[in-house]
Design an enzyme around this catalytic site. Sequence first.
Site, short mmCIF file in Angstrom:
data_model
loop_
_atom_site.label_atom_id
_atom_site.label_comp_id
_atom_site.label_asym_id
_atom_site.label_seq_id
_atom_site.Cartn_x
_atom_site.Cartn_y
_atom_site.Cartn_z
N HIS A 12 0.86 -1.19 0.00
CA HIS A 12 0.00 0.00 0.00
C HIS A 12 0.88 1.23 0.00
O HIS A 12 1.88 1.28 0.71
CB HIS A 12 -0.93 0.01 1.23
CG HIS A 12 -2.20 -0.75 1.02
ND1 HIS A 12 -3.39 -0.37 1.58
CD2 HIS A 12 -2.46 -1.86 0.30
CE1 HIS A 12 -4.35 -1.20 1.20
NE2 HIS A 12 -3.80 -2.13 0.43
N TYR A 60 -9.42 6.14 7.05
CA TYR A 60 -9.52 6.57 8.44
C TYR A 60 -10.50 7.74 8.47
O TYR A 60 -10.25 8.78 7.85
CB TYR A 60 -8.16 7.04 8.97
CG TYR A 60 -7.16 5.94 9.17
CD1 TYR A 60 -6.45 5.39 8.11
CD2 TYR A 60 -6.92 5.42 10.45
CE1 TYR A 60 -5.52 4.37 8.30
CE2 TYR A 60 -5.99 4.40 10.65
CZ TYR A 60 -5.30 3.88 9.58
OH TYR A 60 -4.38 2.87 9.77
N PRO A 107 -4.50 0.88 18.67
CA PRO A 107 -4.24 0.31 17.34
C PRO A 107 -4.35 1.29 16.18
O PRO A 107 -4.06 0.95 15.04
CB PRO A 107 -5.31 -0.78 17.21
CG PRO A 107 -6.39 -0.34 18.13
CD PRO A 107 -5.73 0.40 19.26
N LYS A 153 0.79 0.12 15.13
CA LYS A 153 2.20 0.04 15.54
C LYS A 153 2.52 -1.21 16.36
O LYS A 153 3.70 -1.54 16.54
CB LYS A 153 2.57 1.29 16.34
CG LYS A 153 2.66 2.54 15.49
CD LYS A 153 3.73 2.39 14.42
CE LYS A 153 3.51 3.32 13.26
NZ LYS A 153 4.21 2.87 12.06
N TYR A 161 3.71 6.68 10.08
CA TYR A 161 2.84 5.56 9.71
C TYR A 161 3.64 4.46 8.99
O TYR A 161 3.47 3.27 9.26
CB TYR A 161 1.71 6.05 8.80
CG TYR A 161 0.60 5.06 8.61
CD1 TYR A 161 0.68 4.07 7.62
CD2 TYR A 161 -0.54 5.07 9.42
CE1 TYR A 161 -0.34 3.14 7.45
CE2 TYR A 161 -1.56 4.16 9.24
CZ TYR A 161 -1.45 3.19 8.26
OH TYR A 161 -2.46 2.27 8.10
C1 PHB Z 1 -6.24 -3.83 10.52
O1 PHB Z 1 -6.17 -4.11 9.31
O2 PHB Z 1 -6.68 -4.62 11.39
C2 PHB Z 1 -5.79 -2.44 10.95
C3 PHB Z 1 -5.23 -1.60 10.00
C4 PHB Z 1 -4.80 -0.33 10.39
C5 PHB Z 1 -4.95 0.08 11.70
C6 PHB Z 1 -5.51 -0.79 12.67
C7 PHB Z 1 -5.94 -2.05 12.28
O3 PHB Z 1 -4.55 1.33 12.04
#
Ligand code: PHB
Length: 385
Positions: A72, A198, A286, A290, A378
């Site tokens: 990605h 997000y 989460p 990280k 990130y």
């Molecule tokens: C996930 O794919 O479970 C996931 C992806 C990004 C995040 C948190 C969880 O920031």
Amino acid sequence: MHTTVGIIGAGPAGLLLARLLHNAGIDSVVMERRDRGYVEQRQRAGILEQATVDALRAAGAGARMDRDGIPHHGIELRFGGRAHRVDFPSLTGGRGVMVYAQTEVVKDLIALQLADGGPLLFEAEATGLDVDGAVVRYRHEGREQTLTCEYVVGCDGFHGIARGAVPEGARTTYERTYPYSWLGILAEAPPVHDELIYAHSERGFALASMRSPSVSRLYLQVPNGTDPADWPDERIWDELDVRLGRRPERGPVTAKAVLPMRSHVTEPMRHGRLFLAGDAAHIVPPTGAKGLNLAAADVAVLARALIRWRETGSAELLDAYSDTCLRRVWQAVHFSYSMTALLHTEPGQSAFATRLQLSQLERIATSPHAAAELAENYTGLPLPD
Ligand code: PHB
Ligand code: APR
């Protein structure tokens, strides 16, 4: 039983460490209190930084990841009725992330360890630790047993015993809890978008992630103490529509769980012959994905230090382990906290606070400097030399 490195916990930290040591000719024993099936199906985040991808490849565990993982190169932020894409390579000198589920990482590492690694004991619970003499007491196959080691590494997560084996006077804990949780779901539905979304919303945060072209991983901010049973599938999809500002294709929800949010750091990450790595030492919300990446970074640093000790007898890198890891840990703790505070709406949040969030999101959408700060964190800060 005796081994050079005793490892408590067969999550990503313990398993990756065992592989890195094995490949350098250092023997270890991994003990895991759960059974293999439980460990392999535990749903966790699925974003790998480049440093984690590199560590998995170095451990010989990159084949399936390179085949099935999805590179990605950006994420989408949604706020104030608009969408903004943060491009990673242009802001970080070419870096991106790999979407590859933690369950798959764990399966790959377990398969390797069982094929040619040292003992990987399932349903073997560590019950006591003598950190000075590096002795682990554990229960396995109905018997109390003892493992003597040169060093012990607590990779036993937030609810393990290793952190508590360090005398309270010898450790300092830093902690923050959050006034909200995440409702996480797996759904047999195609991903909402080809990259992660997000979404800031005054109704609460939402995240659209993925596991494969036919499986979505989705999250909704919910109040602490939420009962997943209060969220039937239709309610989840309806709320996602509102918060994501689009109508994802729907499908059966196959897993549902409420995840609390916490920031936690225990210092130092070493006491005598005991080292702490991964969630045993630190926890992050989460939001920034990280957790697994910090665990991988800890064990990459520790493996290098143990290899140096084995090859030269020098304990210099072992002595520096805690400080070396904590500098990067705190950067990730800060990023995870900041990204969480930016995107979530606290209960009773003032209109002023909401405007501040929207103004910062606007900064990220309009300033390459603000966007680079997010993109650098990130995609993962460089591992320590
Ligand atoms: C996930 O794919 O479970 C996931 C992806 C990004 C995040 C948190 C969880 O920031
Ligand atoms: N004896 C043996 N095993 C134990 C004990 C014990 N006393 N206590 C805990 N364990 C095991 C747990 O069953 C778990 O499988 O230690 C393992 C710890 O694994 P994780 O919690 O996955 O921690 P870590 O390997 O540091 O990985 C961190 O995984 O939990 C996620 O969100 C977290 O993504 C992050 C990553």
